[in-house]
Design an enzyme around this catalytic site. Structure first.
Site, PDB file in Angstrom:
ATOM      1  CG  HIS A  85      -2.020  -0.879   1.289  1.00  9.91           C
ATOM      2  ND1 HIS A  85      -1.877  -2.240   1.411  1.00  9.91           N
ATOM      3  CD2 HIS A  85      -3.352  -0.626   1.247  1.00  9.91           C
ATOM      4  CE1 HIS A  85      -3.090  -2.792   1.435  1.00  9.91           C
ATOM      5  NE2 HIS A  85      -3.994  -1.843   1.332  1.00  9.91           N
ATOM      6  CG  ASN A 116       4.415  -3.925   2.692  1.00  5.05           C
ATOM      7  OD1 ASN A 116       3.942  -2.818   2.911  1.00  5.05           O
ATOM      8  ND2 ASN A 116       3.651  -5.004   2.583  1.00  5.05           N
ATOM      9  CG  ASP A 219      15.801  20.917  -0.765  1.00  2.00           C
ATOM     10  OD1 ASP A 219      14.727  21.237  -1.304  1.00  2.00           O
ATOM     11  OD2 ASP A 219      16.490  21.713  -0.094  1.00  2.00           O
ATOM     12  CD  GLU A 222      11.350  19.321  -3.875  1.00  2.00           C
ATOM     13  OE1 GLU A 222      10.194  19.741  -3.750  1.00  2.00           O
ATOM     14  OE2 GLU A 222      12.360  20.053  -3.769  1.00  2.00           O
ATOM     15  CD  GLN A 238       7.653  25.116  -2.096  1.00  2.79           C
ATOM     16  OE1 GLN A 238       8.269  24.293  -2.766  1.00  2.79           O
ATOM     17  NE2 GLN A 238       6.764  25.939  -2.633  1.00  2.79           N
ATOM     18  CD  GLU A 242      10.444  21.808  -0.646  1.00  3.93           C
ATOM     19  OE1 GLU A 242      11.358  21.943  -1.496  1.00  3.93           O
ATOM     20  OE2 GLU A 242       9.229  21.833  -0.936  1.00  3.93           O
TER      21      GLU A 242
END
Length: 251
Positions: A85, A116, A219, A222, A238, A242
């Site tokens: 999930h 998991n 960061d 990303e 941000q 971040e």
């Protein structure tokens, strides 16, 4: 999706690998060619928690556009990977309908069992421990190609796809958790002092059960994924939150 649309996903069939699906229980960007979500985003508070049991009704998502391959509840069987999930079943126990939604295969990734059932289960349980005094925003996703189940670890091999090549096994699995005291106007209340937990784990069966070992910054996630996480926040906020790596408690 109060915190943003990380990939700029759209509900356009001409955008098959960044297809936006919005449900009452969560939102996601779906990749037709990978057969998995790129990311899933949801909000969690005490109203989402109840006494409903796991519905265990793994199934194809009827909202997948016509003509696209529909990943089935049986598609992972025999692969050595869990139907992992993104939005957890236990985050949606307020009604059978809400819990059942988490068993749609658009909410699943092929996940190494220890990843998991150990590391991620521990983080999920910890996230729910913030309730009822807090509410939580969560974004989870995966990237790369090639994971290691128990057999792969033993044989030092990697599995890239399952279901006859129709479902990609990700190499990495990540999550971002934003914790807020219960209140209103959530986005405006997120600031430099807001706790942000970001982790990025290998999709391997030899992983440590201690999720704290895999903490990173937003960061860095990303940079690895090309996503723009928390884009719904002011740019100056941000820039601060971040770049941080969480050092708070893990239990």
């Amino acid at each position: 999706m109060a915190l943003g649309n990380p990939s700029g996903a759209t509900a356009d069939v001409n955008n098959p690998n960044n297809y936006l699906m919005r449900k009452p229980q969560f939102a996601l960007s779906y990749s037709r060619d990978r057969g998995t979500p790129n990311w899933v985003s949801w909000h969690l508070d005490i109203a989402d928690r109840g006494s409903v049991n796991r519905q265990e009704d793994f199934r194809a998502d009827p909202d997948v556009p016509a003509g696209w391959y529909q990943v089935q509840g049986s598609s992972y069987l025999g692969s050595g990977f869990d139907r992992g999930h993104n939005c957890p079943s236990a985050d949606r126990t307020s009604s059978p309908e809400n819990n059942s939604a988490t068993f749609l295969m658009t909410n699943m990734i092929p996940q190494a069992p220890q990843n998991n059932q150990g590391t991620w289960a521990n983080l999920e349980n910890y996230t729910r421990s913030f309730l009822p005094g807090n509410e939580v925003y969560v974004i989870m996703g995966s990237y790369g190609v090639g994971g290691k189940n128990a057999s792969d670890v033993t044989n030092n091999t990697v599995t890239n796809t399952i279901d006859q090549g129709r479902v990609t096994v990700p190499k990495r699995v990540w999550k971002v958790v934003v914790v807020l005291p219960v209140g209103n106007n959530d986005v405006s209340r997120i600031n430099a002092n807001t706790r942000i937990i970001a982790i990025d784990t290998p999709n391997e069966n030899s992983i440590s059960p201690d999720w704290g070992n895999y903490r990173t910054s937003v960061d860095k996630i990303e940079e690895a994924t090309g996503l723009d996480l928390l884009s719904g926040l002011p740019v100056e906020v941000q820039a601060i939150i971040e770049s941080k790596v969480d050092n708070g408690p893990v239990l």
